[in-house]
Design an enzyme around this catalytic site. Structure first.
Site, PDB file in Angstrom:
ATOM      1  N   LYS A 273       0.848  -1.198   0.000  1.00 51.06           N
ATOM      2  CA  LYS A 273       0.000   0.000   0.000  1.00 51.06           C
ATOM      3  C   LYS A 273       0.883   1.246   0.000  1.00 51.06           C
ATOM      4  O   LYS A 273       1.717   1.438   0.869  1.00 51.06           O
ATOM      5  CB  LYS A 273      -0.894  -0.013   1.245  1.00 51.06           C
ATOM      6  CG  LYS A 273      -1.723   1.266   1.446  1.00 51.06           C
ATOM      7  CD  LYS A 273      -2.653   1.161   2.653  1.00 51.06           C
ATOM      8  CE  LYS A 273      -3.360   2.488   2.932  1.00 51.06           C
ATOM      9  NZ  LYS A 273      -4.225   2.428   4.134  1.00 51.06           N
ATOM     10  N   ASP A 278      -2.737  10.007   3.918  1.00 53.16           N
ATOM     11  CA  ASP A 278      -4.139   9.599   4.043  1.00 53.16           C
ATOM     12  C   ASP A 278      -4.900  10.581   4.934  1.00 53.16           C
ATOM     13  O   ASP A 278      -4.863  10.486   6.156  1.00 53.16           O
ATOM     14  CB  ASP A 278      -4.222   8.179   4.632  1.00 53.16           C
ATOM     15  CG  ASP A 278      -5.663   7.680   4.716  1.00 53.16           C
ATOM     16  OD1 ASP A 278      -6.554   8.344   4.136  1.00 53.16           O
ATOM     17  OD2 ASP A 278      -5.881   6.625   5.347  1.00 53.16           O
ATOM     18  N   LYS A 285     -10.511  12.484   8.218  1.00 50.26           N
ATOM     19  CA  LYS A 285     -10.108  12.062   9.559  1.00 50.26           C
ATOM     20  C   LYS A 285     -10.112  13.256  10.513  1.00 50.26           C
ATOM     21  O   LYS A 285      -9.954  14.389  10.067  1.00 50.26           O
ATOM     22  CB  LYS A 285      -8.679  11.500   9.515  1.00 50.26           C
ATOM     23  CG  LYS A 285      -8.542  10.154   8.844  1.00 50.26           C
ATOM     24  CD  LYS A 285      -7.078   9.724   8.815  1.00 50.26           C
ATOM     25  CE  LYS A 285      -6.894   8.397   8.116  1.00 50.26           C
ATOM     26  NZ  LYS A 285      -7.491   7.246   8.808  1.00 50.26           N
ATOM     27  N   ASP A 296       1.441   6.104   5.639  1.00 55.00           N
ATOM     28  CA  ASP A 296       0.490   5.178   5.026  1.00 55.00           C
ATOM     29  C   ASP A 296       1.028   4.530   3.742  1.00 55.00           C
ATOM     30  O   ASP A 296       0.319   3.793   3.064  1.00 55.00           O
ATOM     31  CB  ASP A 296      -0.841   5.906   4.766  1.00 55.00           C
ATOM     32  CG  ASP A 296      -2.051   5.000   4.943  1.00 55.00           C
ATOM     33  OD1 ASP A 296      -1.913   3.941   5.572  1.00 55.00           O
ATOM     34  OD2 ASP A 296      -3.131   5.361   4.428  1.00 55.00           O
ATOM     35  N   ASP A 355     -12.276   6.732   3.553  1.00 54.85           N
ATOM     36  CA  ASP A 355     -11.091   6.491   4.377  1.00 54.85           C
ATOM     37  C   ASP A 355     -10.659   5.024   4.340  1.00 54.85           C
ATOM     38  O   ASP A 355      -9.580   4.675   4.804  1.00 54.85           O
ATOM     39  CB  ASP A 355     -11.374   6.935   5.823  1.00 54.85           C
ATOM     40  CG  ASP A 355     -10.108   7.118   6.639  1.00 54.85           C
ATOM     41  OD1 ASP A 355      -9.010   7.103   6.035  1.00 54.85           O
ATOM     42  OD2 ASP A 355     -10.211   7.275   7.867  1.00 54.85           O
ATOM     43  N   GLU A 357      -9.529   3.498   1.900  1.00 55.55           N
ATOM     44  CA  GLU A 357      -8.966   3.613   0.551  1.00 55.55           C
ATOM     45  C   GLU A 357      -7.895   2.567   0.268  1.00 55.55           C
ATOM     46  O   GLU A 357      -7.676   2.194  -0.884  1.00 55.55           O
ATOM     47  CB  GLU A 357      -8.389   5.018   0.343  1.00 55.55           C
ATOM     48  CG  GLU A 357      -6.961   5.246   0.871  1.00 55.55           C
ATOM     49  CD  GLU A 357      -6.797   5.059   2.377  1.00 55.55           C
ATOM     50  OE1 GLU A 357      -7.822   5.162   3.081  1.00 55.55           O
ATOM     51  OE2 GLU A 357      -5.681   4.791   2.844  1.00 55.55           O
ATOM     52  N   ARG A 359      -7.733  -0.666   0.942  1.00 60.37           N
ATOM     53  CA  ARG A 359      -8.242  -1.907   0.361  1.00 60.37           C
ATOM     54  C   ARG A 359      -8.675  -1.689  -1.094  1.00 60.37           C
ATOM     55  O   ARG A 359      -8.653  -2.627  -1.890  1.00 60.37           O
ATOM     56  CB  ARG A 359      -9.387  -2.467   1.219  1.00 60.37           C
ATOM     57  CG  ARG A 359     -10.569  -1.553   1.357  1.00 60.37           C
ATOM     58  CD  ARG A 359     -11.465  -1.922   2.540  1.00 60.37           C
ATOM     59  NE  ARG A 359     -10.828  -1.603   3.824  1.00 60.37           N
ATOM     60  CZ  ARG A 359     -11.388  -1.839   5.005  1.00 60.37           C
ATOM     61  NH1 ARG A 359     -12.589  -2.392   5.082  1.00 60.37           N
ATOM     62  NH2 ARG A 359     -10.750  -1.531   6.114  1.00 60.37           N
TER      63      ARG A 359
HETATM   64  N1  BES Z   1      -4.459   4.277   6.889  1.00 57.73           N
HETATM   65  C1  BES Z   1      -5.607   3.955   7.629  1.00 57.73           C
HETATM   66  C2  BES Z   1      -5.352   2.918   8.710  1.00 57.73           C
HETATM   67  C3  BES Z   1      -4.490   3.348   9.880  1.00 57.73           C
HETATM   68  C4  BES Z   1      -5.074   3.876  11.004  1.00 57.73           C
HETATM   69  C5  BES Z   1      -3.139   3.164   9.860  1.00 57.73           C
HETATM   70  C6  BES Z   1      -4.293   4.219  12.092  1.00 57.73           C
HETATM   71  C7  BES Z   1      -2.355   3.516  10.926  1.00 57.73           C
HETATM   72  C8  BES Z   1      -2.927   4.043  12.052  1.00 57.73           C
HETATM   73  C9  BES Z   1      -6.694   3.386   6.729  1.00 57.73           C
HETATM   74  O1  BES Z   1      -6.717   3.861   5.433  1.00 57.73           O
HETATM   75  C10 BES Z   1      -7.997   3.755   7.343  1.00 57.73           C
HETATM   76  O2  BES Z   1      -8.262   4.905   7.461  1.00 57.73           O
HETATM   77  N2  BES Z   1      -8.752   2.740   7.765  1.00 57.73           N
HETATM   78  C11 BES Z   1      -9.983   2.947   8.407  1.00 57.73           C
HETATM   79  C12 BES Z   1     -10.929   1.880   7.919  1.00 57.73           C
HETATM   80  C13 BES Z   1     -12.349   2.111   8.318  1.00 57.73           C
HETATM   81  C14 BES Z   1     -12.906   3.306   7.579  1.00 57.73           C
HETATM   82  C15 BES Z   1     -13.126   0.867   7.980  1.00 57.73           C
HETATM   83  C16 BES Z   1      -9.782   2.843   9.911  1.00 57.73           C
HETATM   84  O3  BES Z   1      -8.954   2.033  10.357  1.00 57.73           O
HETATM   85  O4  BES Z   1     -10.416   3.595  10.632  1.00 57.73           O
HETATM   86 ZN    ZN Z   2      -4.895   4.533   4.694  1.00 56.96          ZN
HETATM   87 ZN    ZN Z   3      -7.858   5.702   5.255  1.00 57.17          ZN
END
Ligand code: BES
Ligand code: ZN
Ligand code: ZN
Length: 504
Positions: A273, A278, A285, A296, A355, A357, A359
């Protein structure tokens, strides 16, 4: 582009005995009493008229794990100083502790402003000179890593060790130490590369920067490289990658780097990734800690670093590194919740959160990897906050569809100390991704967040043995560990290299 400089420390092997060797500092290790002193320390002690054994007998050096004691020799030895470092209880010793001890000694020496040291390597506790040298060098280099590229003030206060001499006695030992040294350096170089990319801010480490870095690595190592522009990705049908990329002014890049050691070798796809920042996109966020989201792209950094190391170690593989790289930003052109995307696989996805993104870009990258008919696919991604909640910041979330491949990862993990823990991917979890409008949605409820990320990705790997590593926790940390300073860690790099080294 070039804020990344090579490391400065020179490490070499010399023939010599510790009690006869002239240097600024001699590094020696000891277990907790009542263990007898290890061979190199014994000969130094003898030459020093029992100084070290007196010290330990008096309880002034206890040999506790990572205990550091600096001694001045005052002419009793050719070395000006001796640093005693504790290894803890002998029965609990392993290479993970050894890497930690090498790091702690290195940090102590560096912080003391000492520029040079020698260290005698002799096999012990069933570990060969090569193993000990490799782990020592890795622990040392990884532990003294610093990211100072953007500091312009008081640069003269930055302390660095200039030179390390590994001492061996017999010719075969010297050869083994040299082998371990080179391997340790190559692996640490790779981890440094990944850490630098993660620590680099997102205004520098853009998708274009990642692509340029990949091109440079390709050129230096004779690898094939292909960088697809967003327009080309669109023409191929990568609706998910394109949707994420289109919200940003920074052009997205779909990077494919190929290392091939020869004909007929196993093909392994490594997918990383590469979200260089992000923000969450339209599903933005909270601003607190948002600056961390420059990490990220840690998955892509790990893939790039692993390919570099694989080439330098001449590993017998055909490796395909696939790194979809883009920012995830809100804008008038950004994709939106409710949008329906057509992925490269043909399957459609309803966007619930922009968010989620990672996947999405990975889905197209995983589908793309199938065209190489890989024996295995391994993806690395800072995919879910839920994984950090579940496991903490020092554990990789491990998911997959193939027990044998999962076991290989677990074995590599236990060797490198990069902890990984398995989650289930039971079919029942697909329920959470049901969509009224499309084949599935990109998020579930809050339940089983890390698993839902994995189960989503599984839709895109067909029957190929596949493992997903969620590195959201360990990719960057805010409290240091024995040989991992805070900031970007290079998570997954040593794990992947170990997996490849042990593959057959
Ligand atoms: N990059 C984030 C995941 C992340 C969160 C990495 C905290 C490191 C620290 C990812 O893209 C994301 O935002 N995931 C969301 C998914 C949710 C919307 C299902 C998350 O983890 O909140
Ligand atoms: Zn992310
Ligand atoms: Zn994200």
């Amino acid at each position: 582009m070039n804020f990344m400089k090579g490391k400065t420390m020179e490490i070499r092997v010399e023939k010599g005995r510790p009690e006869k060797f002239s240097c600024e500092l001699l590094l020696l290790f000891a277990f907790e009493p009542p263990e007898p002193l290890e061979a190199p320390l014994q000969s130094v002690d003898l030459e020093w008229k029992g100084f070290v054994s007196t010290l330990t007998k008096q309880g002034d050096f206890k040999g506790e794990l990572f205990e550091c004691r600096l001694l001045h020799t005052q002419g009793a030895l050719p070395a000006q100083r001796v640093l005693l470092t504790g290894l803890g209880k002998k029965g609990e010793f392993d290479l993970e502790k050894w890497r930690g001890a090498a790091s702690k000694a290195g940090q102590f020496i560096r912080n003391s402003g000492i520029k040079q040291f020698a260290f005698p390597i002799k096999s012990f506790e069933g570990h060969s000179e090569a193993e000990l040298a490799e782990s020592f060098v890795s622990g040392l280099l990884l532990g003294v890593y610093q990211f100072n590229e953007f500091k312009t003030l008081e640069r003269d206060k930055i302390k660095e060790i200039g030179e390390v001499i590994l001492l061996g006695e017999k010719a075969n030992e010297i050869k083994l130490i040299g082998d371990g040294l080179r391997t340790g350096q190559t692996i640490s170089d790779a981890v440094y590369l990944a850490r630098d990319l993660v620590n680099g801010p997102s205004n520098q480490v853009t998708p274009t920067f990642l692509a340029e870095k990949a091109k440079q690595i390709a050129k230096d190592h004779g690898m094939e490289i292909q960088v697809l522009e967003v327009g080309q990705a669109e023409a191929l049908g990568m609706g998910a990658f394109v949707a994420v990329a289109k919200g940003s002014q920074e052009p997205g890049k779909f990077i494919v780097l190929e290392y091939n050691k020869g004909k007929g070798l196993d093909t392994i796809a490594l997918v990383g990734k590469g979200i260089t920042f992000d923000s969450g996109g339209i599903s933005i966020k909270p601003s607190e800690n948002m600056e961390r989201m420059k990490d990220d792209m840690s998955g892509a950094a790990a893939v790039l670093a692993t390919l570099q190391a694989a080439s330098r170690l001449n590993l017998p593989f055909h490796l395909v590194g696939i790194m979809p790289a883009t920012e995830n930003l809100p804008s008038g052109k950004a994709y939106k919740p409710g949008d329906i995307l057509k992925t490269l696989s043909g399957q459609t996805v309803e966007v619930i959160s922009t968010d989620a993104e990672g996947r999405l870009i990975l889905s197209d990258a995983l589908t793309y990897s199938l065209r190489y008919q890989p024996k295995a696919i391994i993806d690395l991604a800072t995919l879910t906050g839920a994984c950090v909640i579940a496991l903490g910041d020092f554990v990789i979330g491990l998911f997959g569809n193939d027990d044998a491949l999962l076991k290989r990862i677990e074995e590599a993990s236990s060797k490198t100390g990069e902890k990984a823990w398995r989650f289930p991917l039971w079919d029942e979890y697909f329920e959470y991704l049901k969509s009224d409008a499309a084949d599935f949605r990109n998020v579930g409820t809050r339940a089983a967040g890390a698993i839902i990320g994995g189960i989503f990705l599984r839709k895109f790997v067909e029957k190929i043995p596949w493992v997903h590593l969620d590195i959201a926790g360990p990719a960057s940390i805010d409290k240091e560990r024995p040989y991992i300073p805070k900031g970007g860690t290079g998570a997954g790099v040593r794990l992947l290299i170990q997996l490849l080294r042990d593959w057959k």
